[in-house]
Design a protein around this motif. Structure first.
Motif, PDB file in Angstrom:
ATOM      1  N   ARG A   1      65.502 -30.295  66.036  1.00 43.91           N
ATOM      2  CA  ARG A   1      64.985 -30.973  67.225  1.00 43.91           C
ATOM      3  C   ARG A   1      66.156 -31.266  68.164  1.00 43.91           C
ATOM      4  O   ARG A   1      67.165 -31.846  67.755  1.00 43.91           O
TER       5      ARG A   1
ATOM      6  N   GLU B   1      62.170 -24.910  54.154  1.00 44.36           N
ATOM      7  CA  GLU B   1      61.732 -25.273  55.505  1.00 44.36           C
ATOM      8  C   GLU B   1      62.771 -26.188  56.126  1.00 44.36           C
ATOM      9  O   GLU B   1      63.320 -27.081  55.484  1.00 44.36           O
TER      10      GLU B   1
ATOM     11  N   ARG C   1      61.616 -24.392  62.281  1.00 45.12           N
ATOM     12  CA  ARG C   1      60.883 -24.857  63.460  1.00 45.12           C
ATOM     13  C   ARG C   1      61.872 -25.472  64.440  1.00 45.12           C
ATOM     14  O   ARG C   1      62.698 -26.306  64.049  1.00 45.12           O
ATOM     15  N   VAL C   2      61.788 -25.049  65.692  1.00 42.09           N
ATOM     16  CA  VAL C   2      62.681 -25.540  66.734  1.00 42.09           C
ATOM     17  C   VAL C   2      61.866 -26.297  67.767  1.00 42.09           C
ATOM     18  O   VAL C   2      60.881 -25.757  68.301  1.00 42.09           O
ATOM     19  N   HIS C   3      62.240 -27.531  68.028  1.00 44.01           N
ATOM     20  CA  HIS C   3      61.559 -28.370  69.018  1.00 44.01           C
ATOM     21  C   HIS C   3      62.568 -28.760  70.092  1.00 44.01           C
ATOM     22  O   HIS C   3      63.688 -29.173  69.782  1.00 44.01           O
ATOM     23  N   ARG C   4      62.163 -28.653  71.340  1.00 42.22           N
ATOM     24  CA  ARG C   4      63.016 -29.040  72.456  1.00 42.22           C
ATOM     25  C   ARG C   4      62.293 -30.076  73.309  1.00 42.22           C
ATOM     26  O   ARG C   4      61.108 -29.924  73.600  1.00 42.22           O
ATOM     27  N   GLU C   5      63.035 -31.087  73.718  1.00 41.21           N
ATOM     28  CA  GLU C   5      62.518 -32.096  74.640  1.00 41.21           C
ATOM     29  C   GLU C   5      63.574 -32.325  75.719  1.00 41.21           C
ATOM     30  O   GLU C   5      64.714 -32.611  75.409  1.00 41.21           O
TER      31      GLU C   5
ATOM     32  N   SER D   1      63.729 -28.152  60.036  1.00 41.80           N
ATOM     33  CA  SER D   1      63.291 -28.503  61.386  1.00 41.80           C
ATOM     34  C   SER D   1      64.501 -28.827  62.247  1.00 41.80           C
ATOM     35  O   SER D   1      65.389 -29.573  61.820  1.00 41.80           O
TER      36      SER D   1
ATOM     37  N   THR E   1      66.896 -33.063  71.846  1.00 44.69           N
ATOM     38  CA  THR E   1      66.347 -33.942  72.876  1.00 44.69           C
ATOM     39  C   THR E   1      67.415 -34.234  73.915  1.00 44.69           C
ATOM     40  O   THR E   1      68.507 -34.710  73.570  1.00 44.69           O
TER      41      THR E   1
ATOM     42  N   ASP F   1      67.084 -20.099  69.509  1.00 42.54           N
ATOM     43  CA  ASP F   1      66.051 -19.299  68.854  1.00 42.54           C
ATOM     44  C   ASP F   1      66.655 -18.111  68.113  1.00 42.54           C
ATOM     45  O   ASP F   1      66.186 -17.735  67.026  1.00 42.54           O
TER      46      ASP F   1
END
Length: 354
Positions: A286, A282, A244-248, A284, A288, A230
């Motif tokens: 991700r 923009e 945009r930060v996505h965590r799985e 992204s 995982t 972040d």
């Protein structure tokens, strides 16, 4: 060796003649000469061979192989440390007394002598091969360490400077009309510069353990990690880029090598987006984690261009990311998307790095 030769001389010299003290003295000379074997291998080998032949002449009951044992040791050392040409000449010279061995012991005596000489020379060559391999591994380790340092410095400096350049340009554009926004950009530059300096200090401590005394352990900040993703995204958001930060899955407790590699791949991908993605506003990210591997994907919405035109193919960016993935047993793919934009996707196995 002194015990072996001394015992052989004493056993063979049963007649107690004046030859025995001379032979024992020559054996002692041979043993003492070995001390200078590394400094002057050819000279010591010649002296020990001559002394060994004299011992054998004084006491024929001693085998020629035993009398020349010190010379065989010298041949082994010369074969390991000297030039190949010199060792071959020494091998040929050591084979010259072969007729004497045949005359004293027949076929078996000749076989034993030649076998001992050849084994001594071969043992030296084996030692030489081991030394060459060790030197090659040391050189490779140095090259790999230099490459690792270059990647780390590149990742730290390139990302921070790219952000600072964008911020400086934005501050210059609005310096007169919107001074508050210019001040905000300048503060972002200051913050980025301080973070880069802190990270470079941590990097230097890692490469120079003696620098750990510069301060207590508790005063060091956390190193690069997915846990700081972040913070990395915030540096790009400060330039106006939407990130945009996505965590799985769970990324806490990953092997340090995988954690660092994943972070650096994301950092480099974001840096290239900022510097080379035309029209991108923009991006992204991700991440995982499924326990067996960590998958990292960075996609921006810039125009579809060739990899080389983004400065990645000819520079260190793409090569460095692929190398980081390879070092932890993973793989990385980067390329333009059919519908526009650019994607960097990496898969890093966890089990191999554990």
């Amino acid at each position: 060796m002194l015990a072996v030769l001394g015992t052989a001389v004493l056993v063979a010299g049963a007649e107690r003649g004046p030859r025995l003290p001379v032979a024992v003295t020559l054996v002692l000379v041979q043993v003492c000469a070995l001390r200078w074997q590394v400094r002057a291998p050819v000279l010591v080998l010649a002296a020990n061979a001559a002394a060994g032949l004299v011992v054998w002449a004084l006491l024929p009951a001693v085998s020629l192989t035993g009398a020349l044992l010190a010379a065989q040791v010298g041949l082994c050392v010369l074969s390991a440390t000297g030039s190949r040409r010199a060792s071959l000449w020494a091998l040929a010279a050591m084979c010259l007394p072969a007729p004497l061995a045949f005359g004293a012991g027949g076929g078996p005596g000749l076989t034993v002598y030649l076998l001992a000489v050849v084994l001594a020379w071969t043992g030296g060559q084996w030692r030489r091969a081991l030394q060459a391999r060790a030197r090659a591994e040391a050189r490779r380790a140095v090259v790999e360490e230099r490459a690792r340092i270059a990647r780390e410095v590149h990742d730290v400096v390139a990302h921070t400077l790219s952000v600072m350049v964008i911020q400086a340009g934005a501050a210059d554009d609005v310096f007169t009309e919107r001074p508050d926004q210019a001040r905000q950009a300048l503060r972002a530059i200051e913050t980025g510069a301080r973070e880069a300096l802190d990270e470079l200090r941590l990097l230097l401590r890692a490469f120079r353990p003696d620098m750990e005394a510069d301060g207590p352990e508790g005063q060091r900040g956390p190193g690069p990690s997915l846990a700081r993703l972040d913070e990395l995204a915030d540096t790009l958001r400060a330039t106006g880029m939407a990130v945009r930060v996505h965590r799985e899955g769970e990324t806490v407790g990953l092997p340090a090598a995988v954690d660092l590699a994943a972070y650096r791949i994301v950092q480099e991908a974001l840096t290239n987006t900022l510097r080379h993605a035309t029209g991108a506003d923009e991006v992204s990210v991700r991440v995982t984690a499924d326990g067996a591997s960590v998958k990292v994907t960075v996609i921006d919405n810039g125009r579809t261009v060739q990899v080389g035109s983004r400065g990645m193919g000819a520079g260190r960016g793409l090569v460095g990311m692929k190398e980081r993935a390879r070092l932890v047993g993973g793989s990385l793919h980067a390329g333009a998307l059919p519908g526009g934009g650019f994607e960097v996707a990496a898969r890093l196995p966890v089990e191999r790095a554990s």
